[in-house]
Scaffold this motif. Structure first.
Motif, mmCIF file in Angstrom:
data_model
loop_
_atom_site.group_PDB
_atom_site.id
_atom_site.type_symbol
_atom_site.label_atom_id
_atom_site.label_comp_id
_atom_site.label_asym_id
_atom_site.label_seq_id
_atom_site.Cartn_x
_atom_site.Cartn_y
_atom_site.Cartn_z
ATOM 1 N N ASP A 2 0.867 -0.844 0.377
ATOM 2 C CA ASP A 2 0.195 0.139 0.332
ATOM 3 C C ASP A 2 1.139 1.425 0.231
ATOM 4 N N VAL A 3 1.246 1.328 -1.164
ATOM 5 C CA VAL A 3 1.678 2.626 -1.511
ATOM 6 C C VAL A 3 1.271 4.204 -0.565
ATOM 7 N N GLU A 4 0.067 4.102 -0.370
ATOM 8 C CA GLU A 4 -0.378 4.845 -0.225
ATOM 9 C C GLU A 4 -0.095 6.284 0.809
ATOM 10 N N ALA A 5 -0.531 4.287 2.149
ATOM 11 C CA ALA A 5 -0.484 4.440 2.761
ATOM 12 C C ALA A 5 1.346 5.194 3.893
ATOM 13 N N ARG A 6 1.713 4.916 3.105
ATOM 14 C CA ARG A 6 3.810 5.397 3.397
ATOM 15 C C ARG A 6 3.703 6.391 2.643
ATOM 16 N N MET A 7 2.375 7.305 1.504
ATOM 17 C CA MET A 7 3.200 8.021 0.536
ATOM 18 C C MET A 7 1.787 9.388 0.758
ATOM 19 N N TRP A 9 1.265 11.979 0.565
ATOM 20 C CA TRP A 9 0.878 13.255 -0.226
ATOM 21 C C TRP A 9 0.325 12.676 -1.452
ATOM 22 N N LEU A 10 -0.133 11.364 -1.787
ATOM 23 C CA LEU A 10 -0.285 10.568 -3.871
ATOM 24 C C LEU A 10 -1.889 10.514 -3.585
ATOM 25 N N THR A 11 -1.977 10.633 -4.431
ATOM 26 C CA THR A 11 -3.888 10.622 -5.058
ATOM 27 C C THR A 11 -3.507 9.313 -4.510
ATOM 28 N N THR A 12 -5.345 8.625 -4.370
ATOM 29 C CA THR A 12 -5.065 7.914 -5.145
ATOM 30 C C THR A 12 -5.038 7.216 -6.382
ATOM 31 N N ALA A 13 -4.918 6.558 -6.721
ATOM 32 C CA ALA A 13 -4.124 5.681 -8.173
ATOM 33 C C ALA A 13 -5.387 6.758 -8.999
ATOM 34 N N PRO A 14 -5.002 6.467 -10.511
ATOM 35 C CA PRO A 14 -3.475 6.748 -10.779
ATOM 36 C C PRO A 14 -2.738 8.139 -10.400
ATOM 37 N N TYR A 15 -2.031 7.458 -9.597
ATOM 38 C CA TYR A 15 -0.995 8.947 -9.143
ATOM 39 C C TYR A 15 -0.168 9.983 -10.164
ATOM 40 N N LEU A 16 -0.712 10.766 -9.826
ATOM 41 C CA LEU A 16 0.215 12.349 -10.611
ATOM 42 C C LEU A 16 0.524 12.987 -9.288
ATOM 43 N N VAL A 17 2.055 12.900 -9.372
ATOM 44 C CA VAL A 17 3.457 13.128 -8.495
ATOM 45 C C VAL A 17 2.844 14.662 -9.109
ATOM 46 N N GLU A 18 3.329 15.635 -7.773
ATOM 47 C CA GLU A 18 3.675 16.869 -8.703
ATOM 48 C C GLU A 18 5.096 16.333 -8.613
ATOM 49 N N ALA A 19 6.167 17.319 -9.502
ATOM 50 C CA ALA A 19 7.405 17.771 -9.690
ATOM 51 C C ALA A 19 8.437 17.054 -8.392
ATOM 52 N N ARG A 20 8.074 18.436 -7.370
ATOM 53 C CA ARG A 20 8.899 19.003 -6.394
ATOM 54 C C ARG A 20 8.015 17.822 -5.656
ATOM 55 N N GLU A 21 8.360 17.115 -5.949
ATOM 56 C CA GLU A 21 7.033 15.560 -4.907
ATOM 57 C C GLU A 21 8.390 14.337 -4.994
ATOM 58 N N LEU A 22 8.933 14.506 -6.384
ATOM 59 C CA LEU A 22 9.378 12.922 -6.921
ATOM 60 C C LEU A 22 11.052 12.888 -5.843
ATOM 61 N N ASP A 23 11.560 13.560 -5.877
ATOM 62 C CA ASP A 23 12.730 12.752 -4.594
ATOM 63 C C ASP A 23 11.829 12.267 -3.348
ATOM 64 N N ALA A 24 10.872 13.139 -2.665
ATOM 65 C CA ALA A 24 10.392 11.892 -1.684
ATOM 66 C C ALA A 24 10.145 10.620 -2.114
#
Length: 150
Positions: A2-7, A9-24
């Motif tokens: 469960d990636v959402e539980a550990r991260m 800041w993620l939306t529910t799938a499909p995961y649209l990740v803000e560029a500033r959140e890429l490293d994290a």
């Protein structure tokens, strides 16, 4: 896993990740034990073909038929049914470029990748490997990624 539980800041799938959140996000995926496959969204040419060729190269798929959904689906089947159970995170950087070129193309590519992957899992009991897609870009979200616990 469960990636959402550990991260959170993620939306529910499909995961649209803000560029500033890429490293994290990359750090979090590594901590969870994912094999992280980084790819770049194509800036020119045929978007769908370019994306499928890029993903095929990055995932180590055969180049035979690269650029077609049918060939990608066949290789995806092999990936999902492999004996290696390491979860796979496909991180597509610059995905917002697809939006700027064509909303339809972005939606179609996201839908096809996610639905094809889920479809293999539903149709073959041996397809147990987890594959998640992360579409990175400037999506206009407000939340910043919190620091991950070590």
């Amino acid at each position: 896993m469960d990636v959402e539980a550990r991260m959170p800041w993620l939306t529910t799938a499909p995961y649209l990740v803000e560029a500033r959140e890429l490293d994290a996000t990359l750090r979090g995926l590594g901590q969870l034990g994912f094999w992280v496959v980084r790819a770049e969204a194509p800036e020119g040419g045929d978007v769908k073909d370019g994306l499928l060729v890029e993903l095929s190269v990055r995932l180590g798929f055969s180049s035979l038929g690269a650029g077609s959904w049918a060939a990608f689906g066949d290789r995806l089947w092999d990936l999902l049914t492999a004996r290696d159970e390491t979860p796979v995170a496909v991180v597509i950087e610059g995905a917002d470029l697809l939006l700027r070129r064509s909303l339809h193309t972005l939606v179609r590519c996201v839908h096809k990748l996610v639905s094809m992957t889920e479809g293999v899992g539903l149709s073959d009991a041996h397809a147990q490997r987890q594959v998640e897609y992360f579409f990175v870009g400037e999506w206009g979200g407000d939340a910043g990624a919190p620091a991950l616990d070590g």
